[in-house]
Design a protein around this motif. Structure first.
Motif, PDB file in Angstrom:
ATOM      1  N   SER A 268     117.461  27.419  47.636  1.00  0.00           N
ATOM      2  CA  SER A 268     118.459  26.460  48.113  1.00  0.00           C
ATOM      3  C   SER A 268     117.801  25.145  48.521  1.00  0.00           C
ATOM      4  N   ARG A 269     118.603  24.090  48.536  1.00  0.00           N
ATOM      5  CA  ARG A 269     118.182  22.794  49.064  1.00  0.00           C
ATOM      6  C   ARG A 269     119.421  21.927  49.283  1.00  0.00           C
ATOM      7  N   MET A 270     119.277  20.915  50.098  1.00  0.00           N
ATOM      8  CA  MET A 270     120.356  19.959  50.288  1.00  0.00           C
ATOM      9  C   MET A 270     120.279  18.886  49.203  1.00  0.00           C
ATOM     10  N   LEU A 271     121.429  18.460  48.724  1.00  0.00           N
ATOM     11  CA  LEU A 271     121.499  17.334  47.798  1.00  0.00           C
ATOM     12  C   LEU A 271     121.759  16.076  48.623  1.00  0.00           C
ATOM     13  N   ASP A 272     122.960  15.561  48.622  1.00  0.00           N
ATOM     14  CA  ASP A 272     123.306  14.478  49.542  1.00  0.00           C
ATOM     15  C   ASP A 272     124.795  14.552  49.868  1.00  0.00           C
ATOM     16  N   ASN A 273     125.248  13.683  50.755  1.00  0.00           N
ATOM     17  CA  ASN A 273     126.648  13.662  51.194  1.00  0.00           C
ATOM     18  C   ASN A 273     127.088  15.005  51.768  1.00  0.00           C
ATOM     19  N   GLY A 274     126.161  15.727  52.389  1.00  0.00           N
ATOM     20  CA  GLY A 274     126.517  17.014  52.982  1.00  0.00           C
ATOM     21  C   GLY A 274     126.766  18.114  51.972  1.00  0.00           C
ATOM     22  N   ILE A 275     126.317  17.913  50.737  1.00  0.00           N
ATOM     23  CA  ILE A 275     126.533  18.885  49.665  1.00  0.00           C
ATOM     24  C   ILE A 275     125.267  19.716  49.473  1.00  0.00           C
ATOM     25  N   GLY A 276     125.415  21.036  49.463  1.00  0.00           N
ATOM     26  CA  GLY A 276     124.284  21.930  49.306  1.00  0.00           C
ATOM     27  C   GLY A 276     124.160  22.461  47.883  1.00  0.00           C
ATOM     28  N   TYR A 277     123.000  23.020  47.601  1.00  0.00           N
ATOM     29  CA  TYR A 277     122.704  23.585  46.279  1.00  0.00           C
ATOM     30  C   TYR A 277     122.076  24.952  46.475  1.00  0.00           C
ATOM     31  N   ILE A 278     122.628  25.964  45.814  1.00  0.00           N
ATOM     32  CA  ILE A 278     122.066  27.309  45.846  1.00  0.00           C
ATOM     33  C   ILE A 278     121.923  27.809  44.422  1.00  0.00           C
ATOM     34  N   ARG A 279     120.733  28.272  44.092  1.00  0.00           N
ATOM     35  CA  ARG A 279     120.477  28.871  42.774  1.00  0.00           C
ATOM     36  C   ARG A 279     120.223  30.356  42.939  1.00  0.00           C
ATOM     37  N   ILE A 280     120.961  31.161  42.173  1.00  0.00           N
ATOM     38  CA  ILE A 280     120.734  32.603  42.128  1.00  0.00           C
ATOM     39  C   ILE A 280     120.210  32.932  40.741  1.00  0.00           C
ATOM     40  N   SER A 281     118.971  33.415  40.668  1.00  0.00           N
ATOM     41  CA  SER A 281     118.344  33.674  39.374  1.00  0.00           C
ATOM     42  C   SER A 281     118.607  35.085  38.878  1.00  0.00           C
TER      43      SER A 281
ATOM     44  N   ASN B 216     129.210  21.828  58.968  1.00  0.00           N
ATOM     45  CA  ASN B 216     129.591  22.600  57.792  1.00  0.00           C
ATOM     46  C   ASN B 216     129.328  21.780  56.533  1.00  0.00           C
ATOM     47  N   LEU B 217     128.973  22.455  55.463  1.00  0.00           N
ATOM     48  CA  LEU B 217     128.769  21.767  54.192  1.00  0.00           C
ATOM     49  C   LEU B 217     130.077  21.188  53.687  1.00  0.00           C
ATOM     50  N   SER B 218     129.994  20.013  53.067  1.00  0.00           N
ATOM     51  CA  SER B 218     131.194  19.410  52.482  1.00  0.00           C
ATOM     52  C   SER B 218     131.424  19.882  51.057  1.00  0.00           C
ATOM     53  N   GLY B 219     130.451  20.598  50.499  1.00  0.00           N
ATOM     54  CA  GLY B 219     130.586  21.136  49.149  1.00  0.00           C
ATOM     55  C   GLY B 219     129.341  21.910  48.777  1.00  0.00           C
ATOM     56  N   LEU B 220     129.433  22.698  47.709  1.00  0.00           N
ATOM     57  CA  LEU B 220     128.305  23.519  47.283  1.00  0.00           C
ATOM     58  C   LEU B 220     128.255  23.603  45.770  1.00  0.00           C
ATOM     59  N   VAL B 221     127.062  23.445  45.219  1.00  0.00           N
ATOM     60  CA  VAL B 221     126.811  23.746  43.812  1.00  0.00           C
ATOM     61  C   VAL B 221     126.142  25.111  43.759  1.00  0.00           C
ATOM     62  N   LEU B 222     126.801  26.078  43.110  1.00  0.00           N
ATOM     63  CA  LEU B 222     126.246  27.423  42.928  1.00  0.00           C
ATOM     64  C   LEU B 222     125.748  27.526  41.495  1.00  0.00           C
ATOM     65  N   ASP B 223     124.441  27.592  41.331  1.00  0.00           N
ATOM     66  CA  ASP B 223     123.819  27.532  40.011  1.00  0.00           C
ATOM     67  C   ASP B 223     123.539  28.945  39.499  1.00  0.00           C
ATOM     68  N   LEU B 224     124.282  29.367  38.464  1.00  0.00           N
ATOM     69  CA  LEU B 224     124.090  30.673  37.835  1.00  0.00           C
ATOM     70  C   LEU B 224     123.577  30.543  36.408  1.00  0.00           C
TER      71      LEU B 224
ATOM     72  N   LEU C 186     132.047  29.260  53.568  1.00  0.00           N
ATOM     73  CA  LEU C 186     132.062  27.802  53.406  1.00  0.00           C
ATOM     74  C   LEU C 186     133.290  27.163  54.042  1.00  0.00           C
ATOM     75  N   ASN C 187     134.150  27.995  54.650  1.00  0.00           N
ATOM     76  CA  ASN C 187     135.355  27.480  55.301  1.00  0.00           C
ATOM     77  C   ASN C 187     136.209  26.626  54.361  1.00  0.00           C
ATOM     78  N   GLY C 188     136.269  27.031  53.099  1.00  0.00           N
ATOM     79  CA  GLY C 188     137.137  26.353  52.145  1.00  0.00           C
ATOM     80  C   GLY C 188     136.541  25.141  51.470  1.00  0.00           C
ATOM     81  N   ALA C 189     135.297  24.797  51.763  1.00  0.00           N
ATOM     82  CA  ALA C 189     134.670  23.642  51.111  1.00  0.00           C
ATOM     83  C   ALA C 189     134.609  23.869  49.604  1.00  0.00           C
ATOM     84  N   PRO C 190     134.773  22.806  48.814  1.00  0.00           N
ATOM     85  CA  PRO C 190     134.816  22.973  47.349  1.00  0.00           C
ATOM     86  C   PRO C 190     133.492  23.470  46.781  1.00  0.00           C
ATOM     87  N   ILE C 191     133.596  24.204  45.670  1.00  0.00           N
ATOM     88  CA  ILE C 191     132.428  24.793  45.004  1.00  0.00           C
ATOM     89  C   ILE C 191     132.472  24.437  43.526  1.00  0.00           C
ATOM     90  N   VAL C 192     131.339  24.083  42.979  1.00  0.00           N
ATOM     91  CA  VAL C 192     131.164  23.971  41.530  1.00  0.00           C
ATOM     92  C   VAL C 192     130.131  25.016  41.120  1.00  0.00           C
TER      93      VAL C 192
END
Length: 473
Positions: free
Chosen positions: A199-212, A237-245, A297-303
């Protein structure tokens, strides 16, 4: 967070391919299926006699002596591989590898493979392994191993040739559809230590998580990563999350269900709170997994990012979040492996891995041989920056640069600053630190990972829309 499974059954494993080189998944304890005491339909006497006669003739007439152990192992392997690409016989070595994989450490190349058209298909290279470092890609075909053709070679034999002592080298001949001719890749075998969640932070309160991969520790690692990201976001709280699969070949069913449930709140899903369900021929293969209350994530958007290397358990997560309208799926079509394998021990040292069910998304979609279609299709593009090319620099003329422009009503008149010169790269995305920490400094995200850049831009747009809606209400 716990999830509800109506039926627990033995060793539910979701593989992206038939065999993995250093990528086999952990097994679980049998709780309900009684394989030793279940009634077995009697076999036709004629078939048994034909089988034993074939063994006797091989032992009598074959050019070399063959042990009984080899004959029976080959017979079991042929019986299983004749069913489908994912069913197989696990000999002593294979079964030991499967059991030891629960530690997340093993030897090999770090590549998930299958068989297609008589060749070895690369389903997915695993993060931080020799296969990934060598540049292997999903969809590559291995046509030679150390200059020996693999066409029509038994997949287990191919695996055996690619295994070896850590530190030794192996040469794979690769056919890639985008290349004019096959090419050789030299890899060095090593001990593979898989960290399934990064995981790492991107910007604008948006996080990134990679599951390999989906392993036994994945759910706990996901929870820890989300807490870490929140702390890095000043406790907000995060404003959004990128879940990388992307290039995630699969793994344990329970882990896939747990990851999905982390972002699904059953109180908001209505009557259909399903994550996944399976259907098979026997009663023990019927399974339903349901979401539970709460959303980490309390409803924060996910990509969710996916591609052709996203298989099986990855497709369960993507399908569940897509059907429940919880995430936007972005990338390219997934692999399309919608079957469930169960590991059934034959004795203390050997087992069979057999397809026992097909799985379905909450809306009843079967992904088998089809895959998940992204909501937003974004191909992986390579963006190259040439800083010596003047065309990458553009002059941006603003209102303040125009002759006789009106002064800002809230500020004192300022001297004319002149036109602003901006590098075109900087208009595409915020720069991020190189993931490998190679000391190259920062590069625009559009250059290092175009699909991730697009996911980040989408989340920024959703954040802006939400902000405007809140301001208007």
């Amino acid at each position: 967070m716990k999830f509800k499974i109506s039926t627990i059954w033995m060793s539910a494993i979701l593989f992206g391919s038939m065999t993995a080189l250093g990528a086999t998944q952990p097994i679980q304890t049998n709780t309900n299926v009684q394989t030793k005491t279940s009634p077995v339909q009697s076999l036709p006497v004629e078939d048994v006699q034909r089988f034993t006669a074939a063994i006797a003739d091989v032992k009598k007439y074959y050019v070399e002596d063959v042990s009984d152990d080899k004959l029976f192992n080959n017979a079991l392997q042929g019986m299983m591989t004749g069913l489908d690409p994912h069913s197989t016989y696990l000999d002593i070595e294979d079964y030991a590898t499967l059991n030891s994989a629960t530690t997340g450490e093993f030897g090999g190349l770090g590549i998930e493979i299958g068989s297609e058209q008589g060749y070895i298909l690369v389903v997915s290279p695993i993060d931080d392994t020799p296969a990934q470092k060598a540049g292997l890609k999903p969809g590559d075909y291995i046509i030679k191993i150390d200059n020996q053709p693999v066409q029509d070679m038994n997949l287990q034999d191919a695996v055996a040739k690619m295994r070896g002592k850590p530190g030794t080298k192996i040469v794979l001949t690769i056919y890639r559809k985008t290349e004019k001719a096959p090419f050789n890749v030299t890899l060095t075998r090593e001990i593979i230590r898989v960290q399934s969640v990064k995981s790492r932070m991107l910007d604008n309160g948006i996080g990134y998580i990679r599951i390999s991969q989906f392993q036994m520790p994945t759910i706990d690692d996901l929870n820890a990563s989300l807490k870490k990201l929140k702390a890095q976001n000043s406790g907000k709280n995060l404003s959004g999350l990128v879940l990388d699969l992307r290039n995630n070949p699969g793994g344990l069913l329970d882990a896939a269900v747990g990851v999905s449930d982390a972002f699904l709140d059953s109180k908001k899903l209505g009557k259909n709170d399903l994550i996944v369900y399976t259907k098979g021929r026997i009663k023990g293969s019927q399974l339903e997994a349901h979401a539970t209350p709460g959303d980490l994530l309390n409803g924060a958007p996910i990509v969710v990012l996916v591609n052709g290397g996203s298989a099986s358990a990855s497709e369960i997560v993507a399908g569940a979040l897509q059907d429940q309208r919880r995430a936007i799926i972005m990338g390219t079509q997934t692999f399309g492996k919608g079957s469930v394998q169960t590991v059934i021990p034959l004795d203390e040292q050997t087992a069979i891995k057999i397809t026992t069910a097909l799985y379905y998304t909450p809306d009843g979609r079967s992904i088998q041989a089809k895959g998940i279609t992204p909501d937003v299709v974004v191909d992986m593009m390579e963006v190259k920056a040439d800083k010596n090319n003047d065309n990458l620099n553009m002059i941006i003329i603003k209102e303040q640069d125009l002759a006789s422009h009106l002064a800002n009503g809230n500020q004192s008149p300022q001297g004319k600053a002149g036109p602003e010169i901006v590098n075109a790269e900087q208009t595409t995305a915020a720069p991020v630190v190189d993931n490998q920490d190679t000391g190259k400094g920062t590069q625009p995200l559009a250059v290092t990972d175009y699909q991730l850049n697009e996911a980040l831009n989408l989340l920024k747009g959703l954040k802006a829309i939400t902000r405007d809606q809140e301001a208007a209400s």
